[in-house]
Motif scaffolding. Structure first.
Motif, PDB file in Angstrom:
ATOM      1  N   ARG A   1       0.787  -1.234   0.000  1.00  0.00           N
ATOM      2  CA  ARG A   1       0.000   0.000   0.000  1.00  0.00           C
ATOM      3  C   ARG A   1       0.819   1.284   0.000  1.00  0.00           C
ATOM      4  O   ARG A   1       0.345   2.308  -0.502  1.00  0.00           O
TER       5      ARG A   1
ATOM      6  N   ASP B   1      -5.084   3.220   2.308  1.00  0.00           N
ATOM      7  CA  ASP B   1      -5.706   2.965   1.001  1.00  0.00           C
ATOM      8  C   ASP B   1      -6.440   4.216   0.515  1.00  0.00           C
ATOM      9  O   ASP B   1      -7.383   4.132  -0.260  1.00  0.00           O
TER      10      ASP B   1
ATOM     11  N   HIS C   1     -13.891   3.633   0.559  1.00  0.00           N
ATOM     12  CA  HIS C   1     -14.326   2.563  -0.344  1.00  0.00           C
ATOM     13  C   HIS C   1     -15.665   1.960   0.074  1.00  0.00           C
ATOM     14  O   HIS C   1     -16.111   0.976  -0.498  1.00  0.00           O
TER      15      HIS C   1
ATOM     16  N   ASP D   1      -6.327   6.725   5.860  1.00  0.00           N
ATOM     17  CA  ASP D   1      -5.892   5.327   5.853  1.00  0.00           C
ATOM     18  C   ASP D   1      -4.862   5.136   4.737  1.00  0.00           C
ATOM     19  O   ASP D   1      -4.721   5.991   3.856  1.00  0.00           O
TER      20      ASP D   1
HETATM   21 MN    MN Z   1      -9.699   0.157   3.762  1.00  0.00          MN
END
Ligand code: MN
Ligand code: UDP
Length: 274
Positions: free
Chosen positions: A29, A103, A213, A101
């Motif tokens: 990531r 992501d 997401h 985060d």
């Molecule tokens: Mn996540």
């Protein structure tokens, strides 16, 4: 003597950007972050993880912080990281604390531009809820009462002004956030909402340009991407939730779509070998 306007205008240097991560995600990531939006905020962005990693510490310019929190994905470990992020912000003396985060893609110039709308000397909690109604929980102190509050989804990112953060210090600093999280038995982002909305009686200001997401990334129109502040991705194979961009880099080389997004937003920054 009138103060120069430029002295009051918020700049990126006034913002502390924290990214929560864990050692198993460093390779998968952090690479894409370090090669894209981190380049626009190298000196302001810190990664909060749970192990030493000299390689990523070097690539990030010494900005990988081992929180010494447990590396398990439990409430206590996640609240522990958030509490170290918070303490690091307070120590930084900056005007805004923005959490993301690992992501998330952060559209750094848009974030700064958006924060200019608010005075960091006032109490601000900016972010986006992922539920349609305030969260309702049983009060641990008086069992009959219900407590209702909004919280900003950590996976979309949120920002807290310095004034509000200072009010949170007696409740959240030096690990106290972990005790609050344990008391209500809820995750770190919910704990922040509980502290701000329930304990301090300040309200979340919804900023629709933050995206986790939990939303469908493909629904964001290409023409509006430059106005958004954060993006995310999840899943693999046929369950993927990723941005849909018309002019895209090979999907196998850019599974998160973040390289494609970065080139879409900042074409000058993504020529080969730059
Ligand atoms: Mn996540
Ligand atoms: N994370 C962590 N420790 C863990 C697992 C995840 O600090 O043991 C972090 C991860 O790096 C990310 C956030 O928690 O920043 C959310 O994790 P993930 O995206 O995997 O799960 P989600 O909750 O979004 O489904």
């Amino acid at each position: 003597v009138p103060t120069k306007v430029s002295e009051n205008i918020l700049t990126l240097n006034d913002v502390f950007i924290s990214v929560k991560t864990t050692h198993i995600f460093h390779k998968t990531r952090l690479d894409v972050i370090l090669n894209t939006w981190f380049r626009l905020a190298r000196n302001q962005t810190y990664f909060f993880t749970d192990a030493d990693d000299p390689k990523y510490n070097t690539i990030s310019g010494g900005h990988l912080i081992n929180t010494n929190c447990s590396s398990s994905h439990n409430r206590k470990a996640l609240c522990c990281k958030m509490s170290v992020e918070f303490d690091s912000f307070i120590a930084s003396n900056k005007k805004w604390f923005c959490h993301f985060d690992d992501d998330n893609y952060v559209n750094v110039p848009r974030l700064v531009q958006h924060l200019r709308r608010y005075n960091p000397l006032d109490d601000w909690y900016l972010g986006k809820p992922s539920i349609k109604k305030p969260l309702e929980i049983q009060d641990r102190d008086s069992k009959k009462k219900k407590v209702r509050f909004w919280f900003a989804t950590g996976g979309a990112g949120f920002c807290i002004s310095k004034a509000l953060a200072l009010k949170m210090v007696p409740i959240a600093s030096e690990g106290r956030m972990i005790s609050v999280g344990e008391k209500i038995r809820l995750p770190d982002d919910v704990t922040v909402g509980y502290i701000v909305e329930h304990i301090l009686s300040k309200q979340l200001t919804v900023v629709l340009q933050f995206h986790s997401h939990l939303e469908s990334m493909a629904l964001l129109p290409n023409a509006s991407l430059s106005e958004q502040i954060s993006f995310s991705y999840s899943g693999n194979g046929s369950n993927r939730n990723v941005l849909s961009l018309k002019k895209s880099i090979n999907k196998s080389l850019d599974p998160t779509r973040f390289y494609t997004l970065h080139c879409h937003l900042y074409p000058d920054l993504c020529k080969p070998n730059t």
